[in-house]
Scaffold this motif. Structure first.
Motif, mmCIF file in Angstrom:
data_model
loop_
_atom_site.group_PDB
_atom_site.id
_atom_site.type_symbol
_atom_site.label_atom_id
_atom_site.label_comp_id
_atom_site.label_asym_id
_atom_site.label_seq_id
_atom_site.Cartn_x
_atom_site.Cartn_y
_atom_site.Cartn_z
ATOM 1 N N LYS A 1 4.811 32.854 10.800
ATOM 2 C CA LYS A 1 3.457 32.874 11.351
ATOM 3 C C LYS A 1 2.681 31.732 10.699
ATOM 4 C CE LYS A 1 -0.609 35.739 11.853
ATOM 5 N NZ LYS A 1 -1.212 37.051 11.589
ATOM 6 N N GLY A 2 1.899 31.030 11.497
ATOM 7 C CA GLY A 2 1.120 29.914 10.976
ATOM 8 C C GLY A 2 1.821 28.570 11.053
ATOM 9 N N SER A 3 3.076 28.555 11.511
ATOM 10 C CA SER A 3 3.787 27.271 11.672
ATOM 11 C C SER A 3 3.049 26.399 12.674
ATOM 12 C CB SER A 3 5.213 27.516 12.174
ATOM 13 O OG SER A 3 5.976 28.201 11.225
ATOM 14 N N GLN B 1 -0.558 26.062 16.798
ATOM 15 C CA GLN B 1 -0.242 26.892 15.636
ATOM 16 C C GLN B 1 0.297 28.235 16.134
ATOM 17 O OE1 GLN B 1 -3.432 28.075 12.957
ATOM 18 N NE2 GLN B 1 -1.980 28.088 11.253
ATOM 19 N N VAL B 2 1.433 28.640 15.594
ATOM 20 C CA VAL B 2 2.108 29.869 15.997
ATOM 21 C C VAL B 2 1.325 31.083 15.487
ATOM 22 C CG1 VAL B 2 4.237 31.212 15.775
ATOM 23 C CG2 VAL B 2 4.348 28.708 15.994
ATOM 24 N N THR B 3 1.038 32.022 16.407
ATOM 25 C CA THR B 3 0.298 33.239 16.047
ATOM 26 C C THR B 3 1.173 34.479 16.022
ATOM 27 O OG1 THR B 3 -0.364 33.513 18.355
ATOM 28 C CG2 THR B 3 -1.918 32.371 16.886
ATOM 29 N N GLY B 4 2.230 34.519 16.816
ATOM 30 C CA GLY B 4 3.077 35.704 16.820
ATOM 31 C C GLY B 4 4.070 35.724 17.959
ATOM 32 N N LEU B 5 4.743 36.868 18.082
ATOM 33 C CA LEU B 5 5.746 37.062 19.121
ATOM 34 C C LEU B 5 5.102 37.494 20.431
ATOM 35 C CD1 LEU B 5 8.417 39.207 17.226
ATOM 36 C CD2 LEU B 5 8.676 36.833 17.971
ATOM 37 N N ARG B 6 5.744 37.131 21.509
ATOM 38 C CA ARG B 6 5.378 37.705 22.801
ATOM 39 C C ARG B 6 6.202 38.985 22.939
ATOM 40 N NH1 ARG B 6 7.520 36.411 28.720
ATOM 41 N NH2 ARG B 6 6.082 37.697 29.884
ATOM 42 N N TRP B 7 5.552 40.049 23.317
ATOM 43 C CA TRP B 7 6.244 41.308 23.524
ATOM 44 C C TRP B 7 6.341 41.556 25.019
ATOM 45 C CZ3 TRP B 7 8.911 43.314 19.823
ATOM 46 C CH2 TRP B 7 9.517 44.552 20.021
ATOM 47 N N ILE C 1 7.319 33.018 21.761
ATOM 48 C CA ILE C 1 6.214 33.141 20.811
ATOM 49 C C ILE C 1 4.924 32.712 21.484
ATOM 50 C CG2 ILE C 1 7.719 32.776 18.819
ATOM 51 C CD1 ILE C 1 6.630 29.864 18.703
ATOM 52 N N MET C 2 3.834 33.031 20.798
ATOM 53 C CA MET C 2 2.505 32.669 21.272
ATOM 54 C C MET C 2 1.858 31.774 20.225
ATOM 55 S SD MET C 2 2.823 34.434 23.997
ATOM 56 C CE MET C 2 1.258 34.234 24.804
ATOM 57 N N GLY C 3 0.894 30.975 20.684
ATOM 58 C CA GLY C 3 0.186 30.113 19.755
ATOM 59 C C GLY C 3 -1.186 29.749 20.266
ATOM 60 N N VAL C 4 -1.957 29.107 19.385
ATOM 61 C CA VAL C 4 -3.284 28.611 19.728
ATOM 62 C C VAL C 4 -3.285 27.093 19.590
ATOM 63 C CG1 VAL C 4 -4.504 30.738 19.106
ATOM 64 C CG2 VAL C 4 -4.157 28.964 17.376
ATOM 65 N N ALA D 1 6.772 36.862 8.587
ATOM 66 C CA ALA D 1 7.528 37.083 9.830
ATOM 67 C C ALA D 1 6.573 37.294 10.985
ATOM 68 C CB ALA D 1 8.439 38.297 9.668
ATOM 69 N N LEU D 2 7.015 36.864 12.165
ATOM 70 C CA LEU D 2 6.187 37.014 13.363
ATOM 71 C C LEU D 2 6.141 38.466 13.818
ATOM 72 C CD1 LEU D 2 7.367 33.905 15.412
ATOM 73 C CD2 LEU D 2 5.307 34.145 14.017
ATOM 74 N N GLU D 3 4.965 38.891 14.228
ATOM 75 C CA GLU D 3 4.728 40.219 14.801
ATOM 76 C C GLU D 3 4.183 40.009 16.210
ATOM 77 O OE1 GLU D 3 5.178 43.250 13.323
ATOM 78 O OE2 GLU D 3 5.899 42.401 11.448
#
Length: 184
Positions: free
Chosen positions: A100-102, A116-122, A153-156, A180-182
């Protein structure tokens, strides 16, 4: 591993499950993909917007690895890039293993778009409507017993600009403790 790059780019101005291929997308800082239905400072994801419309939009850009499509194809499931709703299909990056934060830098040089990576896509119910049995193929158990989503993954958008098919991608993971990504 091959050189990380952009396989393809996609967008949709309407809330449809799949997105349409376009050779280039424009990232807008703090908003997402120009002319995409998920662009905005606050959440645009339909289920999240209905419960908390003022929540920050942590899902401005959706990325899926092209390798997922090859893996699904080997299981006799044919899905093309863009069909799962991603904005950017990558090649040569294990996206779900990023911290997270990559930061993902698109293109070459110093003046390039950054996500910037925020998390997983569910995966939600739309994935089953799109292709029956797909949800069970994209949710896997990790070594620690947790269920992990392989649908990207999702990001901003931190820095805007154009992202095009074929652009190189540079990954910079944050210093310090790895997170780890959530799902977001």
């Amino acid at each position: 591993m091959p050189t990380p790059s952009v396989h393809s780019t996609h967008l949709s101005s309407k809330h449809t499950f799949s997105k349409t291929y376009t050779p280039t997308i424009t990232l807008l800082p703090g908003l997402g993909v120009q002319n995409d239905c998920h662009s905005g400072q606050t959440t645009r994801h339909q289920s999240q917007a209905s419960t908390n419309p003022s929540a920050p939009n942590l899902r401005q850009v959706h990325l899926i690895p092209y390798e997922l499509f090859r893996d699904l194809s080997s299981q006799n499931i044919t899905i093309q890039p863009g069909e799962l709703g991603e904005n950017i299909t990558t090649y040569g990056i294990d996206l779900v293993s990023l911290s997270k934060g990559s930061y993902l830098y698109f293109g070459q040089g110093d003046d390039v778009p950054i996500v910037q990576v925020t998390g997983l896509r569910w995966p939600g119910p739309g994935i089953e409507k799109h292709s029956k049995g797909l949800k069970e193929k994209v949710l896997v158990k990790a070594r620690d017993g947790k269920v992990v989503s392989k649908v990207g993954i999702m990001g901003v958008v931190v820095k805007g600009g154009e992202v095009s098919t074929g652009d190189l991608i540079r990954v910079v993971e944050p210093q310090g403790t790895r997170v780890a990504l959530e799902p977001v």
